[in-house]
Write a protein that holds these residues in place. Structure first.
Motif, PDB file in Angstrom:
ATOM      1  N   ALA A 252      19.115  -0.188 -14.243  1.00  0.00           N
ATOM      2  CA  ALA A 252      17.993  -0.406 -13.329  1.00  0.00           C
ATOM      3  C   ALA A 252      18.376   0.183 -11.990  1.00  0.00           C
ATOM      4  O   ALA A 252      19.081  -0.444 -11.209  1.00  0.00           O
TER       5      ALA A 252
ATOM      6  N   GLU B  58      13.066  -0.157 -12.425  1.00  0.00           N
ATOM      7  CA  GLU B  58      12.800  -0.579 -13.797  1.00  0.00           C
ATOM      8  C   GLU B  58      14.103  -0.506 -14.600  1.00  0.00           C
ATOM      9  O   GLU B  58      14.921   0.382 -14.380  1.00  0.00           O
ATOM     10  N   PHE B  59      14.257  -1.436 -15.520  1.00  0.00           N
ATOM     11  CA  PHE B  59      15.443  -1.450 -16.379  1.00  0.00           C
ATOM     12  C   PHE B  59      15.129  -0.570 -17.575  1.00  0.00           C
ATOM     13  O   PHE B  59      14.322  -0.924 -18.426  1.00  0.00           O
TER      14      PHE B  59
ATOM     15  N   CYS C 267      15.222  -3.162  -4.797  1.00  0.00           N
ATOM     16  CA  CYS C 267      16.508  -3.320  -5.481  1.00  0.00           C
ATOM     17  C   CYS C 267      17.383  -4.295  -4.710  1.00  0.00           C
ATOM     18  O   CYS C 267      17.557  -4.159  -3.503  1.00  0.00           O
TER      19      CYS C 267
END
Length: 320
Positions: free
Chosen positions: A316, A305-306, A286
Motif C-alpha cells: 500500500a 490502495e493495498f 498514508c
C-alpha cells in the motif's frame, strides 16, 4: 513448510477501535484484510503499538471487532454460538507474550495444562494424567514438573508450559503473540525451534507476531508488515527480505544487524525521522507519510490502495 491452497482464516476489513474518552477513538486495527493458509506461518511485524496484538486477540475472539469479520473454516467466528463456538475455542489458541503474567501462580502445572482438557471434556482420570505427561514431554519438560508451581520455573520453561497449555486441546491454529520477546536471547532460539518442530509434527497453522524481523524471517512462510493499524506490505518471507517495496519495510530491514562487520559498515541504515503519529487521530492519507523520505503531496491526502504489484507481493504505497 508445505502450505495448502485454501485459507484456514480470512480476515475481511477488520476494525477494532477503542473509545478512550472525550469522544476520542483509538483505531488499533483499521480495515485489515489478510488470509492465513492452512499449515503456514504468517509472520506479523511492526513497531510496538501498531496493532499486532490487538489483531491477534480479535481473531481468537478475546476482543469483539468494531467492524469487518474473521472467517475460520468459512464461518464468521464472532457470530458462533453453542457447540460451534466451543469447537472454535478449542481449535484456535493463543500463546502469550509474558510467561509470568499468563500463568495462574496458584495452580500447579498439571492444573494449568489440564484446564482446557477439562473444559472440553477431552480426557478423564488416568488418561488425563497421561495426556498431561505427554504434553510436558512434547515441549521438553518432564512429568516431575507436573506438580510444581509457575514460580519454580525459569522464563523459558514457563513459556514451554504456556505452549503445552495451548496444545492441550489439540488446536489447528495458534496465535503466537511475541512468544519470545520476554525471554533471554539464549533461550529464544530453543523456543522458536520447538514451535517449528511442533508445527511439523501436529500440522499447525501459526500467526507469529513479533517486532524482530530477522526472527520472523526464520520462522515465516509469508510476512505482513503493519504500521499504525494498517497492513502496508505482504509478501513471502524471501521476497520481503530480497526486495522490500514499502519505505517503512525498507527502514525496518535496514536496522537488522549483519553478523559480518565489513558488510555491516557498508550497509546503508535508513533512519526514520519523527515520531509515530497517534493512533487516536491517525493522519488522512498514508499513515507513514510524515516519516517517509519519498512522500509526495498525494501521500498526505489519499490513503494508498493495498494492491498486488508482483505475484503474491502486496503493498500500500503511492510510489507504485
Amino acid at each position: 513448510m508445505s502450505m495448502a491452497e485454501n485459507p484456514l482464516i480470512e480476515i475481511k476489513n477488520l476494525q477494532k477501535y477503542f473509545n478512550v474518552g472525550r469522544g476520542a477513538v483509538l483505531k488499533a486495527v483499521d480495515n485489515v484484510n489478510l488470509q492465513i493458509m492452512e499449515g503456514e506461518t504468517l509472520g506479523l511485524v511492526g513497531e510496538s503499538g501498531c496493532g499486532k496484538t490487538t489483531l491477534g486477540r480479535t481473531i481468537v475472539r478475546l476482543y469483539e471487532p468494531t467492524g469487518g469479520e474473521v472467517l475460520f473454516e468459512g464461518k464468521n467466528v464472532h457470530k458462533l454460538q453453542g457447540q460451534e463456538l466451543r469447537e472454535f475455542n478449542r481449535k484456535a489458541q493463543m500463546i502469550f507474550q509474558d510467561p509470568y503474567a499468563s500463568l495462574n501462580p496458584r495452580m500447579t502445572v498439571a492444573d494449568i495444562i489440564g484446564e482446557g482438557i477439562d473444559i472440553h471434556g477431552l480426557y478423564k482420570n488416568r488418561e488425563r494424567t497421561e495426556r498431561i505427561y505427554e504434553l510436558l514431554n512434547l515441549v521438553g519438560l518432564n512429568k516431575e514438573h507436573a506438580n510444581r508451581f509457575p514460580h519454580e520455573f525459569s522464563g523459558g520453561q514457563r513459556q514451554r508450559i504456556g505452549i503445552a497449555r495451548a496444545l492441550a486441546v489439540e488446536p489447528k491454529f495458534i496465535v503466537c503473540d511475541e512468544p519470545i520477546s520476554a525471554l533471554d536471547v539464549s533461550i529464544q532460539a530453543q523456543v522458536v525451534n520447538l514451535l517449528m518442530e511442533l508445527q511439523q509434527k501436529l500440522k499447525l497453522t501459526y500467526l507469529f507476531i513479533a517486532h524482530d524481523l530477522s526472527m520472523v524471517k526464520y520462522v515465516s512462510d509469508r510476512i505482513a508488515v503493519m504500521y499504525l493499524g494498517v497492513v502496508v506490505e505482504l509478501a513471502t518471507s524471501e521476497d520481503l527480505h530480497k526486495s522490500p517495496l514499502h519505505p517503512y519495510t525498507q527502514a525496518l530491514l535496514s536496522a537488522i544487524p549483519i553478523p559480518d562487520p565489513e558488510t555491516e559498515r557498508k550497509k546503508k541504515r535508513i533512519l526514520l525521522e519523527g515520531d509515530v503519529p497517534s493512533p487516536i487521530n491517525p493522519p488522512e492519507g498514508c499513515r507513514f507519510a510524515k516519516r517517509c523520505r519519498h512522500a509526495k503531496p498525494v501521500c498526505t491526502e489519499k490513503q494508498p490502495e493495498f494492491k498486488e504489484l508482483e505475484k503474491n507481493h502486496f503493498v500500500a504505497c503511492h510510489l507504485y
